[in-house]
Each structure stands twice: as structure tokens, then as C-alpha cells.
Write a protein that holds these residues in place. Structure first.
Motif, mmCIF file in Angstrom:
data_model
loop_
_atom_site.group_PDB
_atom_site.id
_atom_site.type_symbol
_atom_site.label_atom_id
_atom_site.label_comp_id
_atom_site.label_asym_id
_atom_site.label_seq_id
_atom_site.Cartn_x
_atom_site.Cartn_y
_atom_site.Cartn_z
ATOM 1 N N LEU A 49 0.853 -1.251 -0.037
ATOM 2 C CA LEU A 49 -0.083 0.051 0.081
ATOM 3 C C LEU A 49 0.839 1.271 -0.009
ATOM 4 O O LEU A 49 0.691 2.270 -0.708
ATOM 5 N N SER A 50 1.907 1.271 0.808
ATOM 6 C CA SER A 50 2.751 2.315 0.922
ATOM 7 C C SER A 50 3.408 2.497 -0.576
ATOM 8 O O SER A 50 3.446 3.884 -0.862
ATOM 9 N N CYS A 51 4.027 1.358 -1.078
ATOM 10 C CA CYS A 51 4.441 1.525 -2.502
ATOM 11 C C CYS A 51 3.491 2.150 -3.551
ATOM 12 O O CYS A 51 4.151 2.896 -4.412
ATOM 13 N N ALA A 52 2.275 1.797 -3.350
ATOM 14 C CA ALA A 52 1.270 2.053 -4.155
ATOM 15 C C ALA A 52 1.219 3.698 -4.168
ATOM 16 O O ALA A 52 1.066 4.373 -5.531
ATOM 17 N N CYS A 53 1.047 4.101 -3.128
ATOM 18 C CA CYS A 53 0.809 5.608 -2.795
ATOM 19 C C CYS A 53 2.191 6.363 -3.553
ATOM 20 O O CYS A 53 1.921 7.311 -4.351
ATOM 21 N N ILE A 54 3.316 5.749 -3.356
ATOM 22 C CA ILE A 54 4.493 6.499 -3.863
ATOM 23 C C ILE A 54 4.332 6.422 -5.437
ATOM 24 O O ILE A 54 4.798 7.349 -6.215
ATOM 25 N N LEU A 55 4.092 5.395 -5.973
ATOM 26 C CA LEU A 55 4.223 5.103 -7.367
ATOM 27 C C LEU A 55 3.183 5.963 -8.125
ATOM 28 O O LEU A 55 3.236 6.552 -9.115
ATOM 29 N N LEU A 56 1.832 6.032 -7.532
ATOM 30 C CA LEU A 56 0.662 6.766 -8.197
ATOM 31 C C LEU A 56 0.958 8.155 -8.069
ATOM 32 O O LEU A 56 0.636 8.976 -8.800
ATOM 33 N N PHE A 57 1.806 8.685 -6.892
ATOM 34 C CA PHE A 57 2.169 10.017 -6.919
ATOM 35 C C PHE A 57 2.961 10.591 -8.010
ATOM 36 O O PHE A 57 2.663 11.582 -8.490
ATOM 37 N N LEU A 59 3.053 9.043 -10.825
ATOM 38 C CA LEU A 59 2.645 8.664 -12.139
ATOM 39 C C LEU A 59 1.535 10.022 -12.386
ATOM 40 O O LEU A 59 1.615 10.443 -13.696
ATOM 41 N N TRP A 60 0.966 10.301 -11.637
ATOM 42 C CA TRP A 60 0.165 11.572 -11.867
ATOM 43 C C TRP A 60 0.805 12.933 -11.797
ATOM 44 O O TRP A 60 0.316 13.844 -12.458
ATOM 45 N N LEU A 61 1.706 13.236 -10.950
ATOM 46 C CA LEU A 61 2.508 14.478 -10.719
ATOM 47 C C LEU A 61 3.790 14.503 -11.181
ATOM 48 O O LEU A 61 4.266 15.772 -11.175
ATOM 49 N N THR A 138 10.173 5.019 -14.355
ATOM 50 C CA THR A 138 9.023 4.413 -15.326
ATOM 51 C C THR A 138 7.678 5.351 -15.161
ATOM 52 O O THR A 138 7.096 5.741 -16.166
ATOM 53 N N MET A 139 7.253 5.554 -13.957
ATOM 54 C CA MET A 139 6.039 6.426 -13.542
ATOM 55 C C MET A 139 5.937 7.571 -14.269
ATOM 56 O O MET A 139 5.031 7.956 -14.899
ATOM 57 N N ILE A 140 7.179 8.377 -14.164
ATOM 58 C CA ILE A 140 7.236 9.524 -14.642
ATOM 59 C C ILE A 140 7.049 9.555 -16.258
ATOM 60 O O ILE A 140 6.485 10.507 -16.807
ATOM 61 N N ILE A 141 7.899 8.751 -16.986
ATOM 62 C CA ILE A 141 7.956 8.772 -18.195
ATOM 63 C C ILE A 141 6.564 8.427 -18.829
ATOM 64 O O ILE A 141 6.238 8.982 -19.872
ATOM 65 N N TYR A 142 5.926 7.362 -18.232
ATOM 66 C CA TYR A 142 4.840 7.075 -19.090
ATOM 67 C C TYR A 142 3.573 7.769 -18.783
ATOM 68 O O TYR A 142 2.720 8.096 -19.349
ATOM 69 N N GLY A 143 3.820 8.617 -17.315
ATOM 70 C CA GLY A 143 2.647 9.448 -17.059
ATOM 71 C C GLY A 143 2.800 10.561 -18.054
ATOM 72 O O GLY A 143 1.641 11.313 -18.141
ATOM 73 N N TRP A 149 -6.918 11.581 -19.800
ATOM 74 C CA TRP A 149 -7.177 11.228 -18.662
ATOM 75 C C TRP A 149 -7.533 9.567 -18.551
ATOM 76 O O TRP A 149 -7.041 8.864 -17.543
ATOM 77 N N LEU A 150 -8.132 8.889 -19.707
ATOM 78 C CA LEU A 150 -8.357 7.641 -19.788
ATOM 79 C C LEU A 150 -7.340 6.856 -19.624
ATOM 80 O O LEU A 150 -7.054 5.679 -19.189
ATOM 81 N N ASP A 151 -6.013 7.109 -20.591
ATOM 82 C CA ASP A 151 -4.953 6.547 -20.605
ATOM 83 C C ASP A 151 -4.169 6.510 -19.058
ATOM 84 O O ASP A 151 -3.573 5.585 -18.376
ATOM 85 N N GLY A 152 -4.363 7.713 -18.216
ATOM 86 C CA GLY A 152 -3.782 7.851 -16.972
ATOM 87 C C GLY A 152 -4.350 6.954 -15.906
ATOM 88 O O GLY A 152 -3.920 6.291 -15.129
ATOM 89 N N LEU A 153 -5.842 6.597 -16.374
ATOM 90 C CA LEU A 153 -6.599 5.674 -15.429
ATOM 91 C C LEU A 153 -6.322 4.461 -15.609
ATOM 92 O O LEU A 153 -5.819 3.455 -14.566
ATOM 93 N N LEU A 154 -6.147 3.908 -16.992
ATOM 94 C CA LEU A 154 -5.662 2.652 -17.202
ATOM 95 C C LEU A 154 -4.264 2.361 -16.825
ATOM 96 O O LEU A 154 -4.021 1.242 -16.339
ATOM 97 N N LEU A 155 -3.195 3.370 -16.889
ATOM 98 C CA LEU A 155 -1.774 3.179 -16.230
ATOM 99 C C LEU A 155 -2.000 2.942 -14.651
ATOM 100 O O LEU A 155 -1.431 2.095 -14.023
ATOM 101 N N SER A 156 -2.851 3.878 -13.927
ATOM 102 C CA SER A 156 -3.031 3.507 -12.425
ATOM 103 C C SER A 156 -3.653 2.251 -12.224
ATOM 104 O O SER A 156 -3.307 1.688 -11.158
#
Length: 217
Positions: A49-57, A59-61, A138-143, A149-156
Motif C-alpha cells: 500500500l505504501s509503495c502504491a501511494c508513492i508510485l501513483l504520486f 505517475l500523476w504528478l 517509469t512512472m514519470i516517463i509513461y505518465g 485522462w483515460l490513459d492515466g486511469l488505465l496506467l493507474s
């Protein structure tokens, strides 16, 4: 609104190669040994869960961070590709993960022991092994490459699915090691390392092509 499936699939392969659930099994077995299944499940869930929060952060920001720092995507691809390349080679050599911390064996309440064990193993298992430089890059490059927004959702969703797979692999790690031994896991890890090397080279080629367009003209 179009979904860019090639981007999503490539992202899933890259993230799976970096997270590499198979490689984490021996590491996790060592970190959670002598504990009951309920404790192992709770500990793994907390780490994931902690890693998910870091990676999604990131990915989106992450794209916004690049803009704030005045770093263009081409430069980040070159630098990020170098990081992934180094990580890929370390996977090929079997030196990508290392746990050297001694875990406490004191008898404590479940919640206290869980928190203490989490604090002991989140570094290095959470960061940098799972949510490390390679995964964040990888998160930053693909984000940055997602076009809507749909691409972003599917990446998440892809991030969550890969981490759920990792969670299931960790909690069943002891059984897997007993059945297969460590050699097959090491071989699979080397294959993932080779895939990651290829992806990192592709990142650098794309970045260098943008920075030096005359090379492809």
C-alpha cells in the motif's frame, strides 16, 4: 476518446520487469521468516500500500515536477534510461536486492510488532527495491506520455494490478520456494533483467533521437 493500448501494454511489461515479483520471493521469505501467515499478510499489505501511494504520486504528478524543474522529457528519458539500464544489469547479476538489517525477535502486541517490522523492512524492500529509482522513472516517463485522462486511469489500474500480483506472490513466497527451490526463481529474474535492459535502451534511443534529430535524418 482513444485508448493508447500500445502505451498501456508497454508500461505493464516495463513495470512488471522492474517490480519483478519472482525476484522478491527469497528477499521476502528472509524478511518475514518465523512469523504467522496473518502477520505476513498484514505486513505485505502495508508495504505494498505504501509503495502504491508513492508510485501513483509520481505517475500523476511527475509531469508537473518535470515542468517545475524545467526538465524536458527527452532529457529525462536519457537519464531514466541509464538508471533502468544499471538496474537491469544488477538483476542480470543477481545483485538488485539486499537485506542486511537484523530484525527484532522480541514478543510484542500484534500492532506494535507489525509497525516495528514495517519500519525495519520498508527500507530497503519498499524503497528502493519496489518503489525505487527504476519504478519512479517509469512512472514519470509513461505518465508524461499518456495523452488523456483515460490513459492515466488505465496506467493507474495497471500499477495496482501489478502490485496486487506482487502481494499475492509475497504471501505465498514460502510455499513457492519449498516447491521450486531458488534456482528457477533466479533464472526468471535474469530474464526480467534482460527485458528491462532492452526497455532502458529504447528509452535512451528515443531521448537521443529527440535531442539530436540529425542522427536519424
Amino acid at each position: 476518446m482513444d485508448i493508447h493500448w500500445a502505451l498501456i501494454i508497454n508500461f505493464a511489461i516495463a513495470l512488471l520487469a522492474i517490480v519483478n515479483p519472482i525476484e522478491k520471493i527469497p528477499l521476502w521469505v528472509e524478511a518475514s521468516k518465523d512469523e504467522k501467515f496473518t502477520f505476513q499478510w498484514s505486513l505485505a499489505a502495508l508495504v505494498i500500500l505504501s509503495c502504491a501511494c508513492i508510485l501513483l504520486f509520481f505517475l500523476w504528478l511527475g509531469k508537473g515536477l518535470l515542468l517545475k524543474l524545467n526538465i524536458d522529457l527527452a532529457s529525462f528519458k536519457i537519464g531514466g534510461g541509464l538508471i533502468l539500464l544499471q538496474f537491469g544489469f544488477s538483476m542480470m547479476k543477481g545483485t538488485a536486492v539486499d537485506v542486511s538489517q537484523t530484525l527484532s525477535q522480541e514478543k510484542e502486541k500484534f500492532s506494535e510488532k507489525l509497525l516495528k517490522r514495517y519500519q525495519q523492512i520498508f527500507i530497503p524492500i519498499g524503497v528502493p527495491v519496489i518503489a525505487g529509482p527504476g519504478a519512479i522513472t517509469t512512472m514519470i516517463i509513461y505518465g508524461h506520455q499518456s495523452q488523456n485522462w483515460l490513459d492515466g486511469l488505465l496506467l493507474s489500474v495497471t500499477v495496482i494490478l501489478v502490485l496486487v500480483l506482487l502481494l499475492l506472490t509475497l504471501v505465498s513466497g514460502g510455499l513457492i520456494v519449498k516447491v521450486t527451490g531458488t534456482l528457477p526463481l533466479q533464472l526468471i529474474s535474469r530474464v526480467f533483467g534482460l527485458i528491462l535492459i532492452a526497455i532502458s535502451v529504447q528509452f535512451m534511443v528515443e531521448g537521443l533521437t529527440t535531442v539530436f534529430p540529425a542522427w536519424v535524418s
